[in-house]
Design an enzyme around this catalytic site. Structure first.
Site, PDB file in Angstrom:
ATOM      1  N   LYS A 241       2.707   9.841 -14.378  1.00  0.00           N
ATOM      2  CA  LYS A 241       1.879   9.157 -15.411  1.00  0.00           C
ATOM      3  C   LYS A 241       0.664   9.531 -15.260  1.00  0.00           C
ATOM      4  O   LYS A 241      -0.093   9.701 -16.365  1.00  0.00           O
ATOM      5  CB  LYS A 241       2.581   7.820 -15.531  1.00  0.00           C
ATOM      6  CG  LYS A 241       4.045   7.610 -15.580  1.00  0.00           C
ATOM      7  CD  LYS A 241       4.120   6.290 -15.838  1.00  0.00           C
ATOM      8  CE  LYS A 241       4.053   5.421 -14.511  1.00  0.00           C
ATOM      9  NZ  LYS A 241       4.923   5.824 -13.271  1.00  0.00           N
ATOM     10  N   GLU A 459      31.592   7.243  10.924  1.00  0.00           N
ATOM     11  CA  GLU A 459      30.684   8.312  10.046  1.00  0.00           C
ATOM     12  C   GLU A 459      31.860   9.371   9.720  1.00  0.00           C
ATOM     13  O   GLU A 459      31.824   9.995   8.702  1.00  0.00           O
ATOM     14  CB  GLU A 459      29.730   9.081  10.679  1.00  0.00           C
ATOM     15  CG  GLU A 459      28.431   8.100  11.002  1.00  0.00           C
ATOM     16  CD  GLU A 459      27.863   7.573   9.735  1.00  0.00           C
ATOM     17  OE1 GLU A 459      28.019   7.977   8.545  1.00  0.00           O
ATOM     18  OE2 GLU A 459      27.327   6.502  10.018  1.00  0.00           O
TER      19      GLU A 459
END
Length: 655
Positions: A241, A459
């Protein structure tokens, strides 16, 4: 008799001489000199509209510009008898041949241009002259009252503080109501252009049109259109921006005032509103011009909320002044206001309406094509090896803003330099992604063999369940190397979707619970390592029930309020709350049992994967294909837009 005389004399008060008499005498003398030495006491200050009325009626014989900021207006002899001038002429201080009016015009160049235009349009016949009244006597006379006032102020400050501590703050107090905006004009031109802004095609098109308004206003005004008053740049942090605003400053070729919303905030009452007035006054004097206010939510928050302190009232006064300056009486000037914020939801509705911010430009996170363009901008100054694949890096970094990509490129250079490389390789970029998202690798973290085994199966459970589910995200890699706060992570690469269906969300929840399910199957125990998993699935389940209306029992209803007004109000009854809690729990438990069933059917492959993970510490998609084979529902299609979502679990020791 002599005694009485002495008594009478003793009753007469004795006036003691001191320095205050001298100060007072000098002050009165200077005021008198200033008063009687002025030859233009009859001159009346007039407004802009009054000046142009006198100008257009051709009553002016001469305009004398004094010190480049004040115009003395001399009236023609044949016009002096007009009704509008009689009151000034009858003043006892008026002398024939002296100026009748004074006009503070602001910017000299704009004033001279407007005078020349008026002379050509109305065939006016007067002279415009400049005169600098800077004689030594006038300078001394002009500055002595201020010097004395400053001296008196310093004297009292010294008396109050017991020393000279007040001298340093004098300049700050006298300029406290002035605007803190930085001015960029032809002398301090910004070199950033739209070519330096990669991606953001829609946003660039919007702001380029604003630049075109200022460069060619007649193109739009000739059709009856009006130049927009303002544009609001809205988007997540780091999306560019402020960079867009810099590009506007570099391209527009008009005066550009830049400041932050916090620059209006001060501890003194009325300072914020004063700075707003001063800012717009400067911008109007140099119009056409642009004002850019970064982080406007610092002063633009909605009024009437949380007004518990006086400081909040001061912020509201500043906002009220800003609203008046942007669209009030007498605001028909070529001043465009640009503002940026990542909190548009908290801004006041009066600030957001058309006529103030006519346009809201959403600066979103870049897609895969825009990420590639951003990478090409940031890798220009880097020394790259031949194996760097920019397109693959764009796929590996979805969800990254432009600032994140810039940071990643810089981090990759630091990693390559740390390993004494002459150029940056592709692996250095991948290591930079791990470093930014997962945190710094902790090689010296003490983890027992038992804990490491639990982490490996956890995992491996994530990887196995996600491999078996159609709508779960494709796996990129699994690691048990500690990084940041996590002891292990599974990295996925899901496609970016515009909408998400119920089956897709349920598959994601099941894959997230795969870690805890693997611990239950292998060890018949569960650990605290699934904290982040439970937090994620609970938020997903609650969103499905209360936000998206994806639960049959609660029904097609949402309790989400986009205005944010329900922060302290529960929008449903206690009975509904119990039903919501029950449905959330039922949904999570169903996916947990589903994960246990999937892992039980593939327990042997799960163990092989966990052992491989213990051996290598990091495994990739190819390793899973060797163990499980290819996913039956995978299509040979190019992944267009991807989103990296690391699953981070914490072990018992971490908790």
């Amino acid at each position: 008799m002599s005694t009485n005389k002495k008594d009478n004399k003793s009753n007469i008060p004795k006036f003691k001489f001191n320095a205050y008499w001298i100060y007072g005498a000098i002050f009165v003398a200077l005021i008198g000199i200033q008063f009687f030495s002025s030859g233009d006491l009859a001159s009346k200050n007039i407004s802009k509209n009054e000046f142009y009325e006198v100008l257009n009626e051709n009553d002016i014989s001469k305009i004398l510009v004094i010190n480049n900021n004040v115009a003395q207006i001399f009236i023609k002899e044949e016009s002096i008898e007009k009704e509008r001038f009689k009151k000034q002429v009858k003043s006892p201080f008026y002398r024939k041949g002296s100026p009748l009016f004074e006009y503070n015009f602001g910017d000299l160049q704009n004033f001279e241009n407007k005078i020349e235009t008026a002379k050509q349009l109305n065939s006016l016949d007067f002279d415009l002259k400049n005169e600098n009244q800077t004689s030594m006597f006038d300078t001394i006379i002009g500055f002595l009252p201020f010097i004395i006032l400053i001296g008196i102020w310093l004297f009292f400050m010294k008396r109050m503080s017991g020393g000279g501590s007040g001298a340093g703050g004098g300049g700050q107090i006298f300029s406290i109501g002035k605007s803190k905006a930085k001015l960029f004009d032809k002398d301090t031109k910004v070199k950033t252009s739209f070519k330096d802004v990669a991606g953001l095609e829609g946003a660039k098109e919007e702001v380029q049109e604003i630049v075109d308004f200022l460069k060619h206003p007649e193109k739009y005004t000739s059709l009856g259109g009006k130049i927009p008053k303002g544009a609001l740049l809205v988007g997540p942090p780091g999306t560019g921006k402020t960079l867009l605003a810099k590009a506007v400053a570099g391209e527009a070729d008009v005066p550009f005032f830049s400041l932050s919303g916090s620059d209006f905030v001060e501890m003194f009452v009325g300072v914020g509103a004063s700075r707003v007035r001063d800012l717009f006054k400067q911008a109007q004097q140099k119009s056409p011009s642009i004002i850019f206010i970064d982080e406007i939510d610092a002063i633009g928050r909605a009024r009437g909320k949380n007004s518990m302190t006086g400081g909040n009232d001061e912020r509201e006064n500043t906002l009220n002044q800003l609203l008046t300056e942007m669209d009030g009486f007498g605001t028909d000037t070529n001043v465009i206001v640009l503002a940026a914020t990542n909190r548009a939801d908290v801004l006041d509705s009066a600030l957001m309406r058309a006529g103030r911010f006519d346009r809201q430009i959403y600066v979103d996170l870049p897609d895969i094509k825009e990420r590639k363009e951003i990478f090409e901008v940031h890798i220009k100054p880097l020394k790259l090896a031949d194996d760097v694949n920019v397109e693959f890096l764009a796929q590996q970094t979805p969800g990254f803003s432009g600032a994140d990509i810039a940071n990643m490129c810089n981090e990759s250079a630091l990693i390559a330099a740390r390993h004494n490389k002459k150029s940056i390789h592709h692996q250095d970029f991948l290591d930079a992604v791990d470093r930014i998202v997962g945190g710094l690798e902790k090689k010296n973290k003490v983890i027992t063999p038992k804990e490491k085994e639990v982490i490996a199966f956890h995992e491996a459970g994530h990887a196995t369940v996600s491999w078996m589910l159609e709508h779960a995200a494709p796996l990129v890699k699994v690691t048990i190397v500690p990084r940041g706060q996590s002891l292990g992570a599974a990295w996925y690469l899901p496609a970016e979707r515009m909408i998400v269906q119920t089956e897709q969300m349920l598959d994601e929840m099941c894959a997230t619970l795969g870690g805890r399910a693997a611990e239950k199957i292998i060890f018949d125990k569960i650990s605290t390592g699934a904290l982040s998993d439970l937090e994620k699935v609970t938020k997903q389940a609650r969103a499905m029930v209360t936000v998206y209306g994806l639960n049959d029992e609660v029904g097609n209803i949402t309790y989400y309020d986009s205005s944010g007004n329900d922060a302290f109000v529960k929008p449903y009854s206690e009975e509904t709350a119990k039903k919501i809690d029950k449905e959330i729990s039922k949904m999570i438990e169903a996916q947990y049992q589903r994960a246990i069933e999937l892992l039980s059917n593939n327990k042997e492959k799960l163990s092989i994967l966990a052992k491989l993970l213990l051996e290598k510490e990091v495994i990739f998609k190819d390793d899973l294909e060797k163990i499980f084979g290819k996913r039956p529902f995978d299509k040979e299609e190019k992944i267009e837009e991807v989103k990296e979502t690391p699953q981070v679990e914490e072990s018992t020791e971490e908790k």
